[in-house]
Design a protein around this motif. Structure first.
Motif, PDB file in Angstrom:
ATOM      1  N   ALA A   1      20.117  -0.553   3.212  1.00 16.25           N
ATOM      2  CA  ALA A   1      19.594  -0.409   1.849  1.00 16.25           C
ATOM      3  C   ALA A   1      19.376  -1.764   1.202  1.00 16.25           C
ATOM      4  CB  ALA A   1      20.547   0.437   1.014  1.00 16.25           C
TER       5      ALA A   1
ATOM      6  N   ILE B   1      16.125  -3.101   2.531  1.00 27.52           N
ATOM      7  CA  ILE B   1      15.000  -2.376   1.945  1.00 27.52           C
ATOM      8  C   ILE B   1      14.780  -2.829   0.513  1.00 27.52           C
ATOM      9  CG2 ILE B   1      14.161  -0.100   1.295  1.00 27.52           C
ATOM     10  CD1 ILE B   1      15.590   1.078   3.577  1.00 27.52           C
ATOM     11  N   LEU B   2      15.891  -3.042  -0.222  1.00 24.36           N
ATOM     12  CA  LEU B   2      15.777  -3.532  -1.605  1.00 24.36           C
ATOM     13  C   LEU B   2      15.106  -4.892  -1.633  1.00 24.36           C
ATOM     14  CD1 LEU B   2      16.560  -3.396  -4.612  1.00 24.36           C
ATOM     15  CD2 LEU B   2      18.683  -4.499  -4.003  1.00 24.36           C
TER      16      LEU B   2
ATOM     17  N   LEU C   1      11.439  -4.452  -0.914  1.00 27.46           N
ATOM     18  CA  LEU C   1      10.724  -3.724  -1.955  1.00 27.46           C
ATOM     19  C   LEU C   1      10.559  -4.567  -3.211  1.00 27.46           C
ATOM     20  CD1 LEU C   1       9.603  -0.845  -2.195  1.00 27.46           C
ATOM     21  CD2 LEU C   1      11.702  -0.183  -3.276  1.00 27.46           C
TER      22      LEU C   1
ATOM     23  N   LEU D   1      12.691   2.760   9.400  1.00 27.53           N
ATOM     24  CA  LEU D   1      12.134   3.901   8.661  1.00 27.53           C
ATOM     25  C   LEU D   1      11.276   3.407   7.509  1.00 27.53           C
ATOM     26  CD1 LEU D   1      12.748   6.902   9.150  1.00 27.53           C
ATOM     27  CD2 LEU D   1      14.439   6.775   7.372  1.00 27.53           C
ATOM     28  N   PHE D   2      11.816   2.421   6.772  1.00 25.27           N
ATOM     29  CA  PHE D   2      11.084   1.892   5.618  1.00 25.27           C
ATOM     30  C   PHE D   2       9.813   1.176   6.057  1.00 25.27           C
ATOM     31  CE2 PHE D   2      10.389  -1.660   2.665  1.00 25.27           C
ATOM     32  CZ  PHE D   2      10.056  -0.920   1.560  1.00 25.27           C
TER      33      PHE D   2
ATOM     34  N   LEU E   1       7.199   3.577   7.084  1.00 29.26           N
ATOM     35  CA  LEU E   1       6.631   4.319   5.955  1.00 29.26           C
ATOM     36  C   LEU E   1       5.675   3.450   5.158  1.00 29.26           C
ATOM     37  CD1 LEU E   1       6.907   7.082   4.629  1.00 29.26           C
ATOM     38  CD2 LEU E   1       8.594   6.117   3.123  1.00 29.26           C
ATOM     39  N   ILE E   2       6.040   2.185   4.936  1.00 27.60           N
ATOM     40  CA  ILE E   2       5.283   1.355   4.009  1.00 27.60           C
ATOM     41  C   ILE E   2       4.135   0.641   4.714  1.00 27.60           C
ATOM     42  CG2 ILE E   2       6.452  -0.884   4.165  1.00 27.60           C
ATOM     43  CD1 ILE E   2       5.790   0.950   0.911  1.00 27.60           C
ATOM     44  N   GLU E   3       4.259   0.413   6.011  1.00 23.23           N
ATOM     45  CA  GLU E   3       3.183  -0.256   6.722  1.00 23.23           C
ATOM     46  C   GLU E   3       2.052   0.733   6.946  1.00 23.23           C
ATOM     47  OE1 GLU E   3       4.577  -1.806  10.353  1.00 23.23           O
ATOM     48  OE2 GLU E   3       5.108  -3.758   9.514  1.00 23.23           O
ATOM     49  N   GLY E   4       0.915   0.410   6.391  1.00 15.90           N
ATOM     50  CA  GLY E   4      -0.216   1.310   6.586  1.00 15.90           C
ATOM     51  C   GLY E   4      -1.480   0.496   6.665  1.00 15.90           C
ATOM     52  N   GLU E   5      -2.519   1.071   6.111  1.00 19.91           N
ATOM     53  CA  GLU E   5      -3.773   0.339   6.107  1.00 19.91           C
ATOM     54  C   GLU E   5      -3.742  -0.789   5.088  1.00 19.91           C
ATOM     55  OE1 GLU E   5      -4.119   3.976   3.524  1.00 19.91           O
ATOM     56  OE2 GLU E   5      -3.319   3.417   5.479  1.00 19.91           O
ATOM     57  N   GLN E   6      -2.926  -0.596   4.001  1.00 18.31           N
ATOM     58  CA  GLN E   6      -2.829  -1.661   2.993  1.00 18.31           C
ATOM     59  C   GLN E   6      -1.504  -2.387   3.180  1.00 18.31           C
ATOM     60  OE1 GLN E   6      -2.449  -0.395  -0.968  1.00 18.31           O
ATOM     61  NE2 GLN E   6      -0.844   1.101  -0.547  1.00 18.31           N
TER      62      GLN E   6
ATOM     63  N   GLU F   1       1.812  -3.610  -3.683  1.00 10.88           N
ATOM     64  CA  GLU F   1       1.610  -2.705  -4.815  1.00 10.88           C
ATOM     65  C   GLU F   1       2.641  -1.603  -4.750  1.00 10.88           C
ATOM     66  OE1 GLU F   1      -2.278  -1.246  -4.635  1.00 10.88           O
ATOM     67  OE2 GLU F   1      -3.228  -3.198  -4.796  1.00 10.88           O
ATOM     68  N   HIS F   2       3.586  -1.635  -5.671  1.00  9.22           N
ATOM     69  CA  HIS F   2       4.578  -0.568  -5.720  1.00  9.22           C
ATOM     70  C   HIS F   2       4.544   0.027  -7.121  1.00  9.22           C
ATOM     71  CE1 HIS F   2       5.866  -1.632  -1.858  1.00  9.22           C
ATOM     72  NE2 HIS F   2       6.340  -2.787  -2.201  1.00  9.22           N
ATOM     73  N   CYS F   3       4.222   1.282  -7.177  1.00  9.61           N
ATOM     74  CA  CYS F   3       4.207   2.056  -8.406  1.00  9.61           C
ATOM     75  C   CYS F   3       3.336   1.394  -9.465  1.00  9.61           C
ATOM     76  CB  CYS F   3       5.617   2.234  -8.981  1.00  9.61           C
ATOM     77  SG  CYS F   3       6.740   2.861  -7.773  1.00  9.61           S
TER      78      CYS F   3
ATOM     79  N   VAL G   1      19.143   4.614  -0.290  1.00 11.65           N
ATOM     80  CA  VAL G   1      18.060   4.671   0.689  1.00 11.65           C
ATOM     81  C   VAL G   1      17.048   5.754   0.343  1.00 11.65           C
ATOM     82  CG1 VAL G   1      17.551   5.002   3.108  1.00 11.65           C
ATOM     83  CG2 VAL G   1      19.561   3.750   2.454  1.00 11.65           C
TER      84      VAL G   1
ATOM     85  N   LEU H   1      13.131   5.126  -0.317  1.00 10.61           N
ATOM     86  CA  LEU H   1      12.111   5.744   0.538  1.00 10.61           C
ATOM     87  C   LEU H   1      11.173   6.630  -0.276  1.00 10.61           C
ATOM     88  CD1 LEU H   1      14.085   6.659   3.764  1.00 10.61           C
ATOM     89  CD2 LEU H   1      12.476   4.826   3.421  1.00 10.61           C
TER      90      LEU H   1
ATOM     91  N   SER I   1       4.546   5.258  -3.991  1.00  7.43           N
ATOM     92  CA  SER I   1       3.587   4.162  -4.038  1.00  7.43           C
ATOM     93  C   SER I   1       2.453   4.371  -3.050  1.00  7.43           C
ATOM     94  CB  SER I   1       4.293   2.845  -3.752  1.00  7.43           C
ATOM     95  OG  SER I   1       4.529   2.716  -2.380  1.00  7.43           O
ATOM     96  N   LYS I   2       2.660   5.194  -2.025  1.00  8.77           N
ATOM     97  CA  LYS I   2       1.586   5.496  -1.076  1.00  8.77           C
ATOM     98  C   LYS I   2       0.681   6.611  -1.587  1.00  8.77           C
ATOM     99  CE  LYS I   2       1.944   2.938   2.556  1.00  8.77           C
ATOM    100  NZ  LYS I   2       0.821   2.089   2.954  1.00  8.77           N
TER     101      LYS I   2
END
Lengths: 147, 79
Positions: free
Chosen positions: A44, A47-48, A51, A132-133, A136-141, A145-147, B63, B67, B73-74
């Protein structure tokens, strides 16, 4: 998102969170907690960090490949300790039966192989959270940008 | 006194659980769920199981929240 307060607070908090996670992992045989709880705390914290800064800063510390390797090696540590007991002539994960010195109860370095097992579980859980994080967060972008 | 605290926390848990299901703002729902997990950790501690309390505070409040925030955000914020 450039948020100064979030960045500075997380920069201050993350080392203490990781220290507490290591404490929980290494005192798994003495106090409440253990591999799962401590590994979750360490994961965690990473991840913090990723993020609150951005994904590039997180992958600079622990890359995706490194977390995958750590995830596998945590399981291998557990299986290796268990199989080592078999080679010493006891059952799987045998501790005192396999002739391993237990030490005095209550010390940090006591209880034979339980500490190594807990360390393996901690590595496994922490890197699983990080993987896991990232997955989840790795994508096309790949921006922050979070929220 | 401890009984009063226990009933207060349990009431808060019920209110949190209902409002998570009823709110339309997903970000607010995640934050309420974090509060639920934190209070649940205190309840585990009152029930004399500190091991589960640590795990609940790390997994439920840490966590899972991060997540779900990444998932929001996605996707989009409002239902």
């Amino acid at each position: 998102m450039e948020d100064l307060i979030v960045r500075y607070v997380s920069r201050i908090v993350v080392p203490f969170v990781q220290l507490f996670g290591l404490y929980v992992v290494f005192h798994g045989h003495l106090s409440p907690g253990g591999g799962f709880s401590g590994g979750a705390i360490i994961g965690a914290s990473m991840i913090l960090y990723a993020l609150s800064f951005n994904l590039a800063a997180g992958t600079k510390k622990v890359s995706h490949d490194l977390s995958l390797i750590l995830e596998s090696s945590g399981g291998l540590i557990y299986a290796g300790v268990g199989l080592a007991a078999i080679f010493l002539g006891a059952n799987f994960l045998g501790n005192k039966v396999a002739g391993i010195p237990l030490g005095t109860p209550g010390n940090l370095f006591s209880s034979g192989t339980i500490m190594i097992i807990t360390l393996g579980v901690g590595i496994k859980v922490a890197s699983t959270m990080i993987t896991l994080f990232y997955s989840l967060i790795e994508g096309e972008q790949k921006t922050d940008e979070h929220c | 006194m401890t009984d009063l605290l226990k009933y207060l926390l349990l009431t808060f848990l019920v209110v949190c659980a209902v409002s998570v299901a009823r709110t339309r703002d997903l970000l607010a729902a995640v934050i309420i769920f974090t509060a639920y997990s934190l209070v649940m950790a205190i309840v585990w501690q009152l029930l004399a199981s500190p091991d589960i309390a640590i795990t609940e505070a790390a997994i439920g409040a840490g966590v899972t929240t991060l997540l779900l925030l990444a998932a929001i955000s996605k996707t989009r914020r409002y239902e």
